[in-house]
Design a protein around this motif. Structure first.
Motif, mmCIF file in Angstrom:
data_model
loop_
_atom_site.group_PDB
_atom_site.id
_atom_site.type_symbol
_atom_site.label_atom_id
_atom_site.label_comp_id
_atom_site.label_asym_id
_atom_site.label_seq_id
_atom_site.Cartn_x
_atom_site.Cartn_y
_atom_site.Cartn_z
ATOM 1 N N GLU A 710 0.833 -1.198 0.000
ATOM 2 C CA GLU A 710 0.000 0.000 0.000
ATOM 3 C C GLU A 710 0.872 1.253 0.000
ATOM 4 N N PHE A 711 0.394 2.272 -0.702
ATOM 5 C CA PHE A 711 1.130 3.532 -0.737
ATOM 6 C C PHE A 711 0.884 4.298 0.561
ATOM 7 N N ARG A 712 1.953 4.598 1.271
ATOM 8 C CA ARG A 712 1.816 5.303 2.555
ATOM 9 C C ARG A 712 2.035 6.796 2.327
ATOM 10 N N GLN A 713 0.957 7.550 2.410
ATOM 11 C CA GLN A 713 1.110 8.996 2.328
ATOM 12 C C GLN A 713 1.491 9.559 3.699
ATOM 13 N N ASN A 714 0.849 9.065 4.718
ATOM 14 C CA ASN A 714 1.184 9.412 6.098
ATOM 15 C C ASN A 714 0.596 8.323 6.985
ATOM 16 N N ALA A 715 0.674 8.515 8.291
ATOM 17 C CA ALA A 715 0.273 7.453 9.216
ATOM 18 C C ALA A 715 -1.191 7.068 9.091
ATOM 19 N N THR A 716 -2.037 7.979 8.612
ATOM 20 C CA THR A 716 -3.473 7.686 8.543
ATOM 21 C C THR A 716 -3.962 7.429 7.128
ATOM 22 N N ASN A 717 -3.155 7.695 6.142
ATOM 23 C CA ASN A 717 -3.592 7.519 4.755
ATOM 24 C C ASN A 717 -2.705 6.516 4.014
ATOM 25 N N SER A 718 -3.207 5.304 3.861
ATOM 26 C CA SER A 718 -2.540 4.275 3.067
ATOM 27 C C SER A 718 -3.496 3.858 1.958
ATOM 28 N N TYR A 719 -2.978 3.724 0.747
ATOM 29 C CA TYR A 719 -3.821 3.512 -0.419
ATOM 30 C C TYR A 719 -3.581 2.120 -1.007
ATOM 31 N N PRO A 720 -4.604 1.247 -0.998
ATOM 32 C CA PRO A 720 -4.410 -0.126 -1.487
ATOM 33 C C PRO A 720 -4.528 -0.278 -3.000
ATOM 34 N N LEU A 721 -5.304 0.617 -3.668
ATOM 35 C CA LEU A 721 -5.615 0.422 -5.081
ATOM 36 C C LEU A 721 -4.889 1.440 -5.953
ATOM 37 N N PHE A 722 -4.518 0.982 -7.155
ATOM 38 C CA PHE A 722 -3.736 1.787 -8.082
ATOM 39 C C PHE A 722 -4.396 1.724 -9.461
ATOM 40 N N LEU A 723 -3.930 2.561 -10.392
ATOM 41 C CA LEU A 723 -4.471 2.585 -11.751
ATOM 42 C C LEU A 723 -3.341 2.451 -12.753
ATOM 43 N N GLN A 724 -3.604 1.693 -13.826
ATOM 44 C CA GLN A 724 -2.613 1.534 -14.883
ATOM 45 C C GLN A 724 -2.143 2.895 -15.398
ATOM 46 N N THR A 725 -0.903 2.965 -15.829
ATOM 47 C CA THR A 725 -0.390 4.208 -16.404
ATOM 48 C C THR A 725 -0.886 4.417 -17.821
ATOM 49 N N SER A 726 -1.317 3.355 -18.479
ATOM 50 C CA SER A 726 -1.953 3.473 -19.790
ATOM 51 C C SER A 726 -2.810 2.226 -19.999
ATOM 52 N N PRO A 727 -3.774 2.273 -20.929
ATOM 53 C CA PRO A 727 -4.732 1.169 -21.053
ATOM 54 C C PRO A 727 -4.091 -0.136 -21.503
ATOM 55 N N GLN A 728 -4.397 -1.186 -20.807
ATOM 56 C CA GLN A 728 -3.961 -2.525 -21.222
ATOM 57 C C GLN A 728 -4.844 -3.553 -20.526
ATOM 58 N N LYS A 729 -5.538 -4.351 -21.306
ATOM 59 C CA LYS A 729 -6.441 -5.350 -20.721
ATOM 60 C C LYS A 729 -5.610 -6.428 -20.030
ATOM 61 N N PRO A 730 -5.897 -6.703 -18.772
ATOM 62 C CA PRO A 730 -5.123 -7.718 -18.059
ATOM 63 C C PRO A 730 -5.411 -9.115 -18.596
ATOM 64 N N ALA A 731 -4.460 -10.016 -18.361
ATOM 65 C CA ALA A 731 -4.699 -11.417 -18.684
ATOM 66 C C ALA A 731 -5.844 -11.950 -17.822
ATOM 67 N N ASP A 732 -6.582 -12.917 -18.357
ATOM 68 C CA ASP A 732 -7.750 -13.439 -17.654
ATOM 69 C C ASP A 732 -7.403 -13.961 -16.262
ATOM 70 N N ASP A 733 -6.209 -14.542 -16.136
ATOM 71 C CA ASP A 733 -5.844 -15.180 -14.870
ATOM 72 C C ASP A 733 -4.928 -14.310 -14.020
ATOM 73 N N ASP A 734 -4.904 -13.005 -14.291
ATOM 74 C CA ASP A 734 -4.091 -12.098 -13.483
ATOM 75 C C ASP A 734 -4.945 -11.537 -12.348
ATOM 76 N N ALA A 735 -4.830 -12.167 -11.177
ATOM 77 C CA ALA A 735 -5.662 -11.786 -10.042
ATOM 78 C C ALA A 735 -5.222 -10.474 -9.405
ATOM 79 N N THR A 736 -4.139 -9.892 -9.883
ATOM 80 C CA THR A 736 -3.744 -8.564 -9.398
ATOM 81 C C THR A 736 -4.880 -7.566 -9.606
ATOM 82 N N TYR A 737 -5.713 -7.815 -10.611
ATOM 83 C CA TYR A 737 -6.786 -6.885 -10.978
ATOM 84 C C TYR A 737 -8.138 -7.274 -10.379
ATOM 85 N N PHE A 738 -8.180 -8.250 -9.484
ATOM 86 C CA PHE A 738 -9.441 -8.669 -8.886
ATOM 87 C C PHE A 738 -9.753 -7.783 -7.675
#
Length: 956
Positions: A710-738
């Motif tokens: 998780e991205f730690r901005q400070n002690a109270t703000n940690s971010y679990p989700l991210f966004l691709q830098t450009s469009p690319q459909k993930p592989a069907d079995d890539d659970a990183t995107y679930f």
């Protein structure tokens, strides 16, 4: 959106600009090696921190074994500096490189390190045909961006390179990987990358016959770290297992001591480095005390060394008063005198800092105290400060000693070390000039290997390449002289080869010009700057670089203007790249044909181009959102060397694919009624513009994914989700995107695969009850989520939120993972029996999974999910417990596999030992465990039903 989040954008914007800056540690080691020309028969170990971290001459008990490891080194850096490592014509070379490539975005694919290793091997085989060359495999690791698959593929390529060249491939991977895993066992590493004594012992013993020397590790090597963890602890374990003899001259200290190859600098084989630190200033006095104790007491057969040199105090002076540091230093001196009473003790002055005020306020007063400490304790003070300060600009790069600086320091120390054949600063300068000239010529020779003969874009006629054969052979003849070659000879050959190469570069094959009847579509890739592909973002919008897709907006055609220039036209909307851009400003597209065209010229990299129109030149930046700027070093549009100015142009691969999915896409959620608890993939289908970070519609097609950490901005703000830098459909079995959506009536909660829910500003929370449910407002087949999801490219591409109504246009398409693709995966949930919460959410205890069928995250919190291939039932050996950061709260941890409910139950009390079922209780009974707690279902161990029936179930 929090105020802190907005503030961080500006700070990280600056960090993004600097991300390609040279690492000072790597540079000063490279510079150091360029000043050394080994004489006599020797063996060289070349590599990155895994090589750098070990004292190979001590590990094999022979001063002819040389270390040329550089912490953080990449394969291209080894290639560029190769001549410094082989100038003395070594008898044997052991090479290990590539793990940092695979761990770095943009070059994290097997062909990258393999291509450069092939060039390294080719140069060595051609230049040193009598040298025995050993290419060692990349070691197991799944840290950072490294994957087991990429490491295995790279090792296969390395094996093939050896087969093709006659070099010897050394398989260390299989000797160091844990059984049933893709990582090393904990006894071999503390960080799944670097090695402990036990790991190096395996390595050394595996190559004894090839080195021709015997490993100095004891038969039963142990990891004695004296309470230190991380790389400091691992390096200490080596020292604690290597012998200390009565002839040894031990040099303890921080980065200054560790950064130099002192036995070579001083020309005394009895000198042994016991320094630590990968970056200025290195460890403090308390850590060095543990190094001294561990080194002197690690083996029962150790003897008292002849001399001990200490360089220390810099780290402490950065944080404490001079008097405090002096007291702690004297305690260290007294401890050494007690542990090694017969050893001569030498205290080296702290050398100058780049901050003159710090020198005046701290370093000079501290050195005065050191002199008094030496007098009080029967030690010898060595003034290394004064002579180095008088030549600070010549001897230092920032706070790092450069190669000549190390030689100058060696000259100061030599009279105290004794029996030295010291490398003088004057000789170091001569060696450096020789090695720099050798490297310049070697780089050019390797560069020519990139010429591809053919009629494709960026390729060259066969006759042109043939014209380089003679000047390349002439270059090799000079390189083969080793240290006997002169700088003048090397420079002459470089000039001749450059002239011949420049003539060849002019013959490069250009893209075909399109006409109304024949269209040819191409892609632009900024290969040297993270493999970013040129994208249009709608007519009138700025150009950006991004991950490769087959979308029409990354495809371009060239239309001849009849004057040797081209119009460059986008396939998606027919817009033109406009040459009307101010210097250091973003380049846009335009709907109308520009008044002038673009010219393609060969860049300094084989097969690549610069694209310019007068003084305007395309440059892929490292700025937030990766815009394409008009930039060239001299503002003249002729920059052929800058990495951002060079592009690979290739034919587009087939027809473009639509961005996102239509209403008939399998698995698409079309209404709130369809949005039930389950696993989904989220894709941006529309977005508003946000300042200069991205324009309207630019996020279209980009998928949300789970961050490894998780991205730690400070002690109270940690971010679990991210966004691709450009469009690319993930592989069907890539659970990183679930992503998990939990529905409770009309309320919806979002959960990352790591187990954390999302709350305000899309930050992490331990459970759904803490949160306000997200609102999912449906419009046809896209959804407005919560308070307008937005993302920040300068903040690691994190997903945040804003209540600003301007972001109402931000919408997502949601796809049901198992309905859309039916991946051959199953989710296994982690359930802690007794949850311990750290002070920060992101520091909570976790477990990791190493099963070979794992997809997605390999480390999750309580409530998180691992995705394994359907039908697979993991075992407890597939999991490892990780205590909260900085804490160790669990003495005993057990993993119970509940295959019926697809759960990994983490318990902290001994489960049953596998007794077979004695009596199966009626299915309608309620059960109580052995301490009387009610349980809804009996899994394993002893339980008592309401009817008083005692049952046992097996663990197996």
């Amino acid at each position: 959106m929090t105020e802190k989040l907005l503030f961080s954008i500006a700070a990280l914007f600056l960090a993004a600009v600097m991300c390609y800056a040279d690492d000072p540690f790597r540079r000063h080691r490279e510079n150091h090696f360029a000043t050394i020309v080994p004489e006599g028969e020797h063996i060289v170990f070349i590599g990155n921190s895994i090589t750098n971290m070990f004292e190979w001459r001590d590990g094999f008990g022979n001063a002819s074994v040389l270390n040329r490891g550089i912490s953080g080194a990449y394969s291209h850096e080894v290639l560029d500096n190769l001549e410094s490592y082989i100038v003395g014509k070594p008898k044997k070379i052991f090479l290990m490189i590539g793990t940092n490539d695979l761990g770095t975005e943009g070059i994290d694919y097997p062909d990258y390190p393999a291509a450069r290793v092939r060039k390294i091997v080719n140069r060595i085989r051609h230049e040193l045909p009598e040298t025995e060359l050993y290419v060692q495999s990349i070691l197991p690791s799944t840290t950072g961006r490294r994957t087991a698959n990429n490491i295995k593929k790279t090792n296969d390529l390395l094996r093939q390179i050896c087969n093709d060249s006659g070099a010897t491939y050394v398989d260390l991977f299989s000797k160091l990987v844990a059984s049933g895993s893709n990582n090393m066992p904990g006894t071999y590493t503390y960080d799944d990358l670097h090695l402990t004594a036990m790991g190096y012992s395996v390595w050394c013993k595996a190559i004894e016959s090839q080195v021709g020397l015997t490993s100095q590790f004891p038969k039963s090597t142990q990891n004695k770290n004296n309470g230190l963890g991380g790389v400091y602890g691992m390096r200490l374990t080596h020292f604690a297992q290597l012998p200390v003899t009565s002839n040894d001259i031990l040099m303890f200290g921080d980065e200054v001591q560790h950064g130099g190859e002192w036995a070579e600098l001083l020309g005394n084989p009895n000198v042994k480095s016991r320094g630590a630190g990968w970056g200025y200033p290195g460890p403090d006095l308390a850590t060095l005390q543990k190094y001294v104790d561990g080194t002197l007491e690690g083996r029962t057969d150790n003897q008292t060394p002849a001399k001990i040199f200490i360089y220390a105090g810099t780290a402490d002076l950065n944080n404490s008063a001079v008097a405090t540091v002096a007291t702690n230093y004297e305690n260290l001196v007294k401890a050494i005198k007690t542990k090694a009473p017969g050893a001569e003790l030498y205290l080296e002055a702290v050398i100058p800092n780049s901050d003159s005020n710090r020198n005046t306020d701290k370093y000079v007063p501290f050195n005065n105290q050191l002199k008094k400490i030496a007098e009080r304790n029967g030690a010898t003070f060595i003034d290394t400060y004064t002579p180095l300060a008088s030549m600070q600009s010549e001897y230092f790069s920032g706070n790092y000693l450069n190669g000549v600086g190390y030689a100058a320091m060696a000259e100061i120390l030599a009279p105290y070390v004794g029996n030295c054949n010291v490398l003088t600063a004057a000789k170091a300068k001569e060696n450096q000039a020789l090695n720099n000239a050798r490297n310049a010529l070697g780089i050019l020779v390797s560069k020519i290997e990139d010429i591809v003969v053919g009629d494709g874009v960026g390729q060259y006629p066969e006759s042109a390449k043939n014209s380089l054969e003679e000047p390349v052979e002439n270059a090799y003849r000079v390189l083969q002289k080793g240290s006997a070659a002169t700088v003048a000879e090397l420079t002459e050959q470089k000039t001749a080869l450059e002239t011949a190469l420049n003539d060849v570069l002019k013959t490069v094959v250009l893209p075909k010009a399109s006409t109304e009847s024949d269209e040819y579509w191409y892609t632009f890739c900024s290969t040297l700057r993270g493999n970013r592909y040129l994208h249009a973002n709608g007519s009138g919008s700025g150009l950006t670089g991004g991950t490769k897709t087959n979308f029409a907006r990354m495809m371009w055609k060239f239309v001849s203007r009849g004057d040797g220039t081209f119009d460059i036209v986008n396939r998606a909307d027919g817009s033109y790249i406009s040459p009307s851009a101010g210097f250091n400003a973003q380049i846009n597209t335009t709907a109308t044909r520009p008044s002038k065209g673009w010219t393609l010229k060969p860049s300094s990299t084989i097969g690549m181009f610069i694209v310019s129109s007068g003084t305007v030149e395309l440059n892929q930046t490292n700025l937030a959102n990766l815009p394409i700027y008009n930039w060239s070093s001299n503002r003249d549009g002729n920059d052929i060397t800058d990495t951002g100015c060079q592009f690979t142009i290739k034919e587009a691969e087939g027809d473009p694919v639509p961005e996102g999915g239509g209403d008939d896409t399998p698995g698409i959620v079309k209404s709130l009624n369809d949005l039930q608890t389950g696993w989904y993939r989220l894709m941006h289908s529309a977005n508003a513009a946000f300042n200069n970070f991205y324009s309207e519609g630019e996020l279209t097609g980009r998928y949300v994914y789970n961050g490894t950490e998780e991205f730690r901005q400070n002690a109270t703000n940690s971010y679990p989700l991210f966004l691709q830098t450009s469009p690319q459909k993930p592989a069907d079995d890539d659970a990183t995107y679930f992503i998990r959506i939990v529905r409770d009536g009309s309320s919806f909660f979002v959960q990352s695969a790591d187990g954390h829910y999302l709350k305000t500003n899309a930050t992490a929370s331990r459970n759904a009850a803490d949160n306000t449910a997200f609102s999912f407002e449906s419009s046809t087949t896209s959804f407005h989520v919560g308070s307008h999801w937005v993302y920040f490219p300068s903040l690691e591409n994190i997903m945040g939120m804003s209540s600003n109504g301007a972001f109402a246009a931000n919408r997502l398409k949601i796809y049901s993972v198992f309905a859309e693709n039916a991946p051959d995966l199953e989710a296994w949930q982690v359930e802690f029996a007794d949850v311990y919460n750290a002070s920060e959410v992101r520091n909570d205890e976790r477990i990791s999974c190493t099963h070979s069928t794992l997809s997605g995250l390999s480390k999750v919190y309580n409530g998180g999910h691992f995705f394994l291939k359907k039908g697979v039932v993991p075992t407890e050996n597939d999991f490892q417990y990780h205590a909260p950061a900085g804490e160790s709260i669990r003495q005993e941890v057990y993993f119970v596999i509940n295959k019926d409910e697809k759960k990994i139950e983490v318990t902290f009390a001994q489960p049953s030992d596998g007794i077979e079922t004695i009596v199966e209780a009626p299915t309608d009974s309620r059960f109580y465990d052995i301490v009387g707690r009610p349980v809804s279902k009996h899994h394993k161990g002893v339980a008592i039903s309401q009817k008083g029936i005692k049952t046992m179930k097996s663990n197996h």
